[in-house]
Write a protein that holds these residues in place. Structure first.
Motif, short mmCIF file in Angstrom:
data_model
loop_
_atom_site.label_atom_id
_atom_site.label_comp_id
_atom_site.label_asym_id
_atom_site.label_seq_id
_atom_site.Cartn_x
_atom_site.Cartn_y
_atom_site.Cartn_z
N ALA A 56 0.83 -1.21 0.00
CA ALA A 56 0.00 0.00 0.00
C ALA A 56 0.86 1.26 0.00
O ALA A 56 0.55 2.23 -0.70
CB ALA A 56 -0.94 -0.01 1.20
N LYS A 57 1.93 1.27 0.75
CA LYS A 57 2.78 2.46 0.84
C LYS A 57 3.40 2.81 -0.51
O LYS A 57 3.38 3.96 -0.93
CB LYS A 57 3.86 2.25 1.90
N SER A 58 3.92 1.80 -1.19
CA SER A 58 4.55 2.08 -2.49
C SER A 58 3.54 2.56 -3.52
O SER A 58 3.82 3.44 -4.33
CB SER A 58 5.32 0.85 -3.01
N LEU A 59 2.32 2.02 -3.47
CA LEU A 59 1.29 2.45 -4.41
C LEU A 59 0.76 3.84 -4.03
O LEU A 59 0.48 4.67 -4.90
CB LEU A 59 0.15 1.43 -4.47
N ALA A 62 3.17 6.25 -5.46
CA ALA A 62 3.44 6.08 -6.89
C ALA A 62 2.97 7.28 -7.70
O ALA A 62 2.03 7.99 -7.31
CB ALA A 62 2.75 4.81 -7.40
N ASP A 63 3.60 7.47 -8.84
CA ASP A 63 3.16 8.48 -9.79
C ASP A 63 1.91 7.95 -10.50
O ASP A 63 1.95 6.87 -11.10
CB ASP A 63 4.28 8.76 -10.80
N GLU A 64 0.84 8.71 -10.41
CA GLU A 64 -0.44 8.28 -10.96
C GLU A 64 -0.36 8.01 -12.47
O GLU A 64 -0.95 7.06 -12.97
CB GLU A 64 -1.49 9.35 -10.69
N ASN A 65 0.40 8.83 -13.20
CA ASN A 65 0.55 8.63 -14.65
C ASN A 65 1.30 7.34 -14.96
O ASN A 65 0.97 6.64 -15.92
CB ASN A 65 1.27 9.83 -15.28
N LYS A 82 -6.10 6.64 -10.47
CA LYS A 82 -6.47 7.62 -9.45
C LYS A 82 -7.08 6.94 -8.23
O LYS A 82 -6.70 7.21 -7.09
CB LYS A 82 -7.45 8.63 -10.04
N LEU A 83 -8.04 6.03 -8.47
CA LEU A 83 -8.70 5.35 -7.36
C LEU A 83 -7.77 4.40 -6.62
O LEU A 83 -7.83 4.29 -5.39
CB LEU A 83 -9.94 4.61 -7.86
N LEU A 84 -6.91 3.69 -7.35
CA LEU A 84 -5.95 2.79 -6.70
C LEU A 84 -5.02 3.58 -5.77
O LEU A 84 -4.74 3.15 -4.65
CB LEU A 84 -5.13 2.02 -7.74
N ARG A 85 -4.54 4.72 -6.24
CA ARG A 85 -3.69 5.57 -5.41
C ARG A 85 -4.46 6.11 -4.21
O ARG A 85 -3.99 6.05 -3.08
CB ARG A 85 -3.14 6.73 -6.23
N LEU A 129 -13.23 2.51 1.76
CA LEU A 129 -12.05 3.09 1.08
C LEU A 129 -12.45 3.62 -0.29
O LEU A 129 -13.35 3.09 -0.94
CB LEU A 129 -10.96 2.03 0.94
N PRO A 130 -11.75 4.66 -0.77
CA PRO A 130 -12.04 5.18 -2.12
C PRO A 130 -11.93 4.08 -3.18
O PRO A 130 -10.99 3.28 -3.15
CB PRO A 130 -10.95 6.24 -2.33
N GLY A 131 -12.90 4.03 -4.07
CA GLY A 131 -12.88 3.06 -5.16
C GLY A 131 -13.41 1.69 -4.80
O GLY A 131 -13.50 0.81 -5.65
N VAL A 132 -13.75 1.48 -3.53
CA VAL A 132 -14.25 0.19 -3.08
C VAL A 132 -15.78 0.22 -3.18
O VAL A 132 -16.45 0.84 -2.37
CB VAL A 132 -13.79 -0.14 -1.65
#
Length: 173
Positions: A56-59, A62-65, A82-85, A129-132
């Motif tokens: 989770a921390k690395s994601l 992460a750069d969204e692009n 966007k949602l994964l981040r 959580l966002p996207g869930v």
């Protein structure tokens, strides 16, 4: 609503979630990728995705692009990235309680086992959580929190197949 404990052995259906149930974040990432995308397409990118962003921390950092480019074969890459981040950022903030709940869930033997307040709090947080959405929540309940609600209407066809298998397996156990 009564529930049964999710079997720990793999089903003949072979859902990705069955391979990831011990890692709540990876389970959520996988179901967010599976939403509106077939498992064959997701299987082609998911393991390399986890090599690049293993937690989770690395994601969250992460750069969204870069994430969008990586998952472009799945479609909807900008929205998914966007949602994964966003999901990962919030997950990191609540990681201890979410993962404590998942560890407790892995030890539950029957639906009657006592559950701690942390169990319920971690479960509630993960579900918001966002996207869930509904599919991710249902998958999370089944594979991470280890319970299947008998009588709940699962809308996803693969989850329906899995639940039918699990219920049949319980009858013959």
């Amino acid at each position: 609503m009564p529930s049964i404990i999710t079997p720990k052995e793999r089903s003949p259906i072979g859902l990705i979630q069955e391979e990831l149930w011990e890692n709540p974040h990876r389970t959520l990432v996988s179901v967010m990728m599976l939403n509106q995308t077939g498992s064959k397409a997701v299987r082609k990118v998911i393991w390399k995705f986890f090599e690049k962003w293993p937690d989770a921390k690395s994601l969250a950092e992460a750069d969204e692009n870069e994430v969008a480019k990586f998952i472009s074969p799945l479609g909807l890459q900008n929205r998914r990235a966007k949602l994964l981040r966003q999901m990962s950022v919030v997950y990191v903030h609540h990681q201890n309680i979410i993962e404590a709940a998942a560890r407790e869930a892995a030890l539950i033997k029957t639906e009657l086992d006592d559950k701690s307040e942390d169990f319920y709090n971690g479960w509630k947080i993960a579900g918001t959580l966002p996207g869930v959405g509904e599919y991710a929540r249902d998958s999370y309940d089944i594979f991470v929190m280890r319970f299947i609600e008998v009588g709940h209407i699962y809308k996803d066809k693969e989850l329906k197949r899995y639940v039918a298998w699990a219920l049949e397996r319980q009858k013959t156990a």
